[in-house]
Design a protein around this motif. Structure first.
Motif, PDB file in Angstrom:
ATOM      1  N   VAL A   1      47.337  -1.415  54.058  1.00  0.00           N
ATOM      2  CA  VAL A   1      47.624  -2.252  55.229  1.00  0.00           C
ATOM      3  C   VAL A   1      46.826  -1.839  56.461  1.00  0.00           C
ATOM      4  CG1 VAL A   1      49.936  -2.890  54.462  1.00  0.00           C
ATOM      5  CG2 VAL A   1      49.622  -0.805  55.826  1.00  0.00           C
ATOM      6  N   GLY A   2      46.007  -0.796  56.347  1.00  0.00           N
ATOM      7  CA  GLY A   2      45.227  -0.361  57.495  1.00  0.00           C
ATOM      8  C   GLY A   2      44.533   0.954  57.214  1.00  0.00           C
ATOM      9  N   TYR A   3      44.177   1.645  58.288  1.00  0.00           N
ATOM     10  CA  TYR A   3      43.453   2.898  58.128  1.00  0.00           C
ATOM     11  C   TYR A   3      43.702   3.810  59.326  1.00  0.00           C
ATOM     12  CZ  TYR A   3      40.192   0.330  61.126  1.00  0.00           C
ATOM     13  OH  TYR A   3      39.652  -0.409  62.151  1.00  0.00           O
ATOM     14  N   ILE A   4      43.481   5.094  59.096  1.00  0.00           N
ATOM     15  CA  ILE A   4      43.621   6.111  60.134  1.00  0.00           C
ATOM     16  C   ILE A   4      42.295   6.244  60.877  1.00  0.00           C
ATOM     17  CG2 ILE A   4      44.057   8.562  60.586  1.00  0.00           C
ATOM     18  CD1 ILE A   4      46.557   7.055  59.740  1.00  0.00           C
ATOM     19  N   THR A   5      42.377   6.402  62.197  1.00  0.00           N
ATOM     20  CA  THR A   5      41.171   6.570  63.011  1.00  0.00           C
ATOM     21  C   THR A   5      41.209   7.915  63.736  1.00  0.00           C
ATOM     22  OG1 THR A   5      42.041   5.652  65.083  1.00  0.00           O
ATOM     23  CG2 THR A   5      41.243   4.067  63.425  1.00  0.00           C
ATOM     24  N   ALA A   6      40.065   8.312  64.247  1.00  0.00           N
ATOM     25  CA  ALA A   6      39.971   9.566  64.997  1.00  0.00           C
ATOM     26  C   ALA A   6      40.384   9.394  66.450  1.00  0.00           C
ATOM     27  CB  ALA A   6      38.547  10.107  64.921  1.00  0.00           C
ATOM     28  N   ASP A   7      40.735   8.162  66.840  1.00  0.00           N
ATOM     29  CA  ASP A   7      41.112   7.876  68.228  1.00  0.00           C
ATOM     30  C   ASP A   7      42.560   8.302  68.468  1.00  0.00           C
ATOM     31  OD1 ASP A   7      38.602   6.643  68.588  1.00  0.00           O
ATOM     32  OD2 ASP A   7      39.387   4.758  67.786  1.00  0.00           O
ATOM     33  N   LYS A   8      42.741   9.531  68.898  1.00  0.00           N
ATOM     34  CA  LYS A   8      44.076  10.085  69.085  1.00  0.00           C
ATOM     35  C   LYS A   8      44.916   9.221  70.015  1.00  0.00           C
ATOM     36  CE  LYS A   8      46.445  14.384  70.370  1.00  0.00           C
ATOM     37  NZ  LYS A   8      46.264  15.765  70.869  1.00  0.00           N
ATOM     38  N   GLU A   9      46.155   8.925  69.574  1.00  0.00           N
ATOM     39  CA  GLU A   9      47.128   8.158  70.344  1.00  0.00           C
ATOM     40  C   GLU A   9      46.687   6.725  70.619  1.00  0.00           C
ATOM     41  OE1 GLU A   9      48.283  10.324  73.812  1.00  0.00           O
ATOM     42  OE2 GLU A   9      49.088  12.003  72.661  1.00  0.00           O
ATOM     43  N   VAL A  10      45.759   6.206  69.823  1.00  0.00           N
ATOM     44  CA  VAL A  10      45.355   4.802  69.925  1.00  0.00           C
ATOM     45  C   VAL A  10      45.882   4.085  68.689  1.00  0.00           C
ATOM     46  CG1 VAL A  10      43.444   3.166  70.054  1.00  0.00           C
ATOM     47  CG2 VAL A  10      43.308   5.357  71.276  1.00  0.00           C
ATOM     48  N   TYR A  11      46.868   3.209  68.903  1.00  0.00           N
ATOM     49  CA  TYR A  11      47.540   2.536  67.803  1.00  0.00           C
ATOM     50  C   TYR A  11      47.290   1.033  67.929  1.00  0.00           C
ATOM     51  CZ  TYR A  11      49.848   7.027  68.491  1.00  0.00           C
ATOM     52  OH  TYR A  11      50.087   8.365  68.709  1.00  0.00           O
ATOM     53  N   ARG A  12      46.573   0.476  66.958  1.00  0.00           N
ATOM     54  CA  ARG A  12      46.124  -0.913  67.052  1.00  0.00           C
ATOM     55  C   ARG A  12      46.767  -1.786  65.975  1.00  0.00           C
ATOM     56  NH1 ARG A  12      41.080   1.867  67.057  1.00  0.00           N
ATOM     57  NH2 ARG A  12      40.113   2.030  69.117  1.00  0.00           N
ATOM     58  N   PHE A  13      46.891  -3.066  66.322  1.00  0.00           N
ATOM     59  CA  PHE A  13      47.346  -4.086  65.385  1.00  0.00           C
ATOM     60  C   PHE A  13      46.357  -5.248  65.461  1.00  0.00           C
ATOM     61  CE2 PHE A  13      49.784  -8.053  64.699  1.00  0.00           C
ATOM     62  CZ  PHE A  13      50.165  -7.845  63.389  1.00  0.00           C
ATOM     63  N   VAL A  14      45.775  -5.605  64.322  1.00  0.00           N
ATOM     64  CA  VAL A  14      44.783  -6.685  64.271  1.00  0.00           C
ATOM     65  C   VAL A  14      45.437  -7.907  63.635  1.00  0.00           C
ATOM     66  CG1 VAL A  14      42.517  -7.397  63.423  1.00  0.00           C
ATOM     67  CG2 VAL A  14      42.924  -4.992  64.053  1.00  0.00           C
ATOM     68  N   ASP A  15      45.507  -9.017  64.400  1.00  0.00           N
ATOM     69  CA  ASP A  15      46.154 -10.211  63.884  1.00  0.00           C
ATOM     70  C   ASP A  15      45.210 -11.006  62.979  1.00  0.00           C
ATOM     71  OD1 ASP A  15      44.479 -11.849  65.478  1.00  0.00           O
ATOM     72  OD2 ASP A  15      45.926 -11.875  67.130  1.00  0.00           O
ATOM     73  N   ARG A  16      45.698 -12.124  62.461  1.00  0.00           N
ATOM     74  CA  ARG A  16      44.915 -12.912  61.498  1.00  0.00           C
ATOM     75  C   ARG A  16      43.679 -13.553  62.119  1.00  0.00           C
ATOM     76  NH1 ARG A  16      50.177 -13.629  59.456  1.00  0.00           N
ATOM     77  NH2 ARG A  16      50.330 -13.110  57.216  1.00  0.00           N
ATOM     78  N   GLN A  17      43.650 -13.651  63.440  1.00  0.00           N
ATOM     79  CA  GLN A  17      42.473 -14.188  64.124  1.00  0.00           C
ATOM     80  C   GLN A  17      41.533 -13.079  64.595  1.00  0.00           C
ATOM     81  OE1 GLN A  17      45.778 -15.375  64.984  1.00  0.00           O
ATOM     82  NE2 GLN A  17      45.323 -16.874  63.357  1.00  0.00           N
ATOM     83  N   ASN A  18      41.770 -11.850  64.077  1.00  0.00           N
ATOM     84  CA  ASN A  18      40.985 -10.663  64.438  1.00  0.00           C
ATOM     85  C   ASN A  18      41.169 -10.248  65.897  1.00  0.00           C
ATOM     86  OD1 ASN A  18      39.800 -10.025  61.907  1.00  0.00           O
ATOM     87  ND2 ASN A  18      38.323 -11.689  62.175  1.00  0.00           N
ATOM     88  N   GLY A  19      42.244 -10.713  66.517  1.00  0.00           N
ATOM     89  CA  GLY A  19      42.557 -10.227  67.858  1.00  0.00           C
ATOM     90  C   GLY A  19      43.242  -8.875  67.782  1.00  0.00           C
ATOM     91  N   GLU A  20      42.891  -7.972  68.674  1.00  0.00           N
ATOM     92  CA  GLU A  20      43.460  -6.626  68.684  1.00  0.00           C
ATOM     93  C   GLU A  20      44.579  -6.512  69.707  1.00  0.00           C
ATOM     94  OE1 GLU A  20      40.885  -3.311  68.966  1.00  0.00           O
ATOM     95  OE2 GLU A  20      39.802  -3.757  67.105  1.00  0.00           O
ATOM     96  N   HIS A  21      45.666  -5.870  69.320  1.00  0.00           N
ATOM     97  CA  HIS A  21      46.810  -5.659  70.192  1.00  0.00           C
ATOM     98  C   HIS A  21      47.256  -4.204  70.070  1.00  0.00           C
ATOM     99  CE1 HIS A  21      47.286 -10.107  70.175  1.00  0.00           C
ATOM    100  NE2 HIS A  21      46.942  -9.975  68.905  1.00  0.00           N
ATOM    101  N   GLU A  22      47.999  -3.745  71.063  1.00  0.00           N
ATOM    102  CA  GLU A  22      48.586  -2.410  70.960  1.00  0.00           C
ATOM    103  C   GLU A  22      49.741  -2.461  69.959  1.00  0.00           C
ATOM    104  OE1 GLU A  22      51.009   0.921  73.608  1.00  0.00           O
ATOM    105  OE2 GLU A  22      50.278  -0.933  74.554  1.00  0.00           O
ATOM    106  N   LEU A  23      49.741  -1.539  69.010  1.00  0.00           N
ATOM    107  CA  LEU A  23      50.835  -1.424  68.049  1.00  0.00           C
ATOM    108  C   LEU A  23      51.957  -0.635  68.706  1.00  0.00           C
ATOM    109  CD1 LEU A  23      51.772  -1.871  65.067  1.00  0.00           C
ATOM    110  CD2 LEU A  23      50.864   0.412  64.591  1.00  0.00           C
ATOM    111  N   GLN A  24      53.131  -1.251  68.771  1.00  0.00           N
ATOM    112  CA  GLN A  24      54.271  -0.612  69.412  1.00  0.00           C
ATOM    113  C   GLN A  24      55.430  -0.492  68.446  1.00  0.00           C
ATOM    114  OE1 GLN A  24      55.073  -3.074  72.819  1.00  0.00           O
ATOM    115  NE2 GLN A  24      53.426  -2.172  74.040  1.00  0.00           N
ATOM    116  N   ALA A  25      56.160   0.604  68.564  1.00  0.00           N
ATOM    117  CA  ALA A  25      57.348   0.810  67.727  1.00  0.00           C
ATOM    118  C   ALA A  25      58.533   0.165  68.409  1.00  0.00           C
ATOM    119  CB  ALA A  25      57.582   2.302  67.523  1.00  0.00           C
ATOM    120  N   GLN A  26      59.051  -0.908  67.814  1.00  0.00           N
ATOM    121  CA  GLN A  26      60.185  -1.618  68.405  1.00  0.00           C
ATOM    122  C   GLN A  26      61.364  -1.680  67.448  1.00  0.00           C
ATOM    123  OE1 GLN A  26      58.463  -5.420  69.380  1.00  0.00           O
ATOM    124  NE2 GLN A  26      57.666  -4.689  71.326  1.00  0.00           N
TER     125      GLN A  26
END
Length: 353
Positions: free
Chosen positions: A310-335
């Protein structure tokens, strides 16, 4: 000035505790901060210890939770933490706080469910405690297990470039809960109306009688696959992915189009005017396993109906991303679920912003 638990949250409290607690026994290998504590065992294996509590009015409602199912679930949510360490559960101890509204037969039904779970998962119930409660029912279980030292998997081992993989499908437990809550509301308004649960068997079972993924650990053994990090999905995909990334000192990116959602979950979410993706990200209580693997191990899971990257780990510490179906990037938040919030956040119909 006093600090309210609502402002701190469960994981804020855990972080605060970690700063105060310093293990002194050599037999304590790893304490607070993972699905289970790791204790000294034999030359070849560690012992694992995990605990969880279910409280009436917080974690369950007896108006729609069959007591046998509740006992079964209480065991499953605990041993799931042992599997999340790539281990095998072996024993449990059970403590109950019971109010006077519960009969002996009712408590026996709870234990009947517990013993069924123990039989299915090969676990022994070896003790516990029982006391009275001024109101309601609380079930506290501690699970004990073991794991080979070369197989143990923590949350903090993910590396940049690792694939993020989930077992099964997500969001079903949350939608099962929504159906139950809806029918409870209808019944409370008019006790002449019988609940209509038809067509929702799958998601109701995901909520009332979940299963721990013992089979996944067995598949890892056959595949000769050891995850770099792992956690069980009790609080939602977003929350658990962030836990792995944060504890590994990494970032994470999840892709909406990859998230596995069962058709019954998807359709029910739409019926409730909820976004199925957000339900899968934040619903919780699925008790699937979320794990990371090196890209060199991808062929071991490729094409498997049991696993979905469902995704991959990046080296960008504390950067949590969510990519929607239109390839738009959003901040991934724990809700998702937080046991210390007096009113947990609803799963909204909007995507992560």
């Amino acid at each position: 000035m006093a600090t309210n638990f609502d402002s701190l949250g469960e994981f804020g409290w855990i972080s605060r505790l970690q700063k105060a607690i310093q293990p002194t026994n050599k037999s304590t290998i790893y304490g607070i901060g993972d699905d289970a504590a790791v204790l000294a065992g034999t030359e070849e294996e560690y012992k694992l210890l995990a605990s969880d509590m279910l409280v009436e009015g917080v974690h369950f409602d007896v108006r729609y939770s069959p007591l046998k199912h509740l006992g079964y679930k209480a065991v499953v949510v605990n041993i799931s933490d042992i599997y999340a360490m790539n281990g095998q559960p072996e024993q449990i101890v059970v403590s109950l706080a019971i109010s006077s509204k519960y009969t002996v037969e009712a408590v026996e039904a709870i234990y009947e469910g517990m013993l069924l779970a123990c039989k299915i998962y090969g676990v022994d119930l070896v003790g516990g405690d029982t006391t009275t409660s001024p109101a309601g029912l609380s079930i506290s279980i501690a699970a004990y297990g073991s794991v080979k030292k070369d197989k143990i998997t923590y949350r903090n081992g993910a590396n940049s470039g690792d694939l993020v993989v989930v077992s099964g499908d997500l969001g079903g437990a949350y939608m099962g809960l929504q159906v139950l809550e809806r029918e409870k509301s209808v019944f409370l308004e008019n006790k002449e109306v019988q609940p209509d649960l038809s067509g929702h068997d799958y998601i109701l079972e995901r909520q009332l009688k979940p299963e721990a993924r013992k089979d996944v650990i067995e598949m890892f053994e056959k595949m000769e696959l050891k995850p770099t990090a792992m956690i069980d999905i009790s609080d939602g995909l977003a929350s658990e992915a962030i836990h792995i990334a944060a504890q590994s000192g990494m970032g994470v990116t999840l892709h909406e189009e990859k998230i596995p959602i069962d058709p019954s979950t998807y359709n029910t979410a739409r019926d409730f005017n909820l976004d199925p993706t957000v339900v899968a990200l934040n619903g919780g209580e699925d008790y699937e396993l979320l794990f990371t693997i090196s890209q060199s191990d991808y062929d071991k899971i490729k094409g498997s109906p049991h696993f979905t990257p469902v995704g991959y780990i990046t080296a960008d510490k504390e950067v949590y991303r969510f990519v929607d179906r239109q390839n738009g990037e959003h901040e991934l938040q724990a809700q998702g679920w937080d046991a210390f919030l007096s009113k947990n956040k609803d799963v909204k119909g909007d995507k992560e912003e």
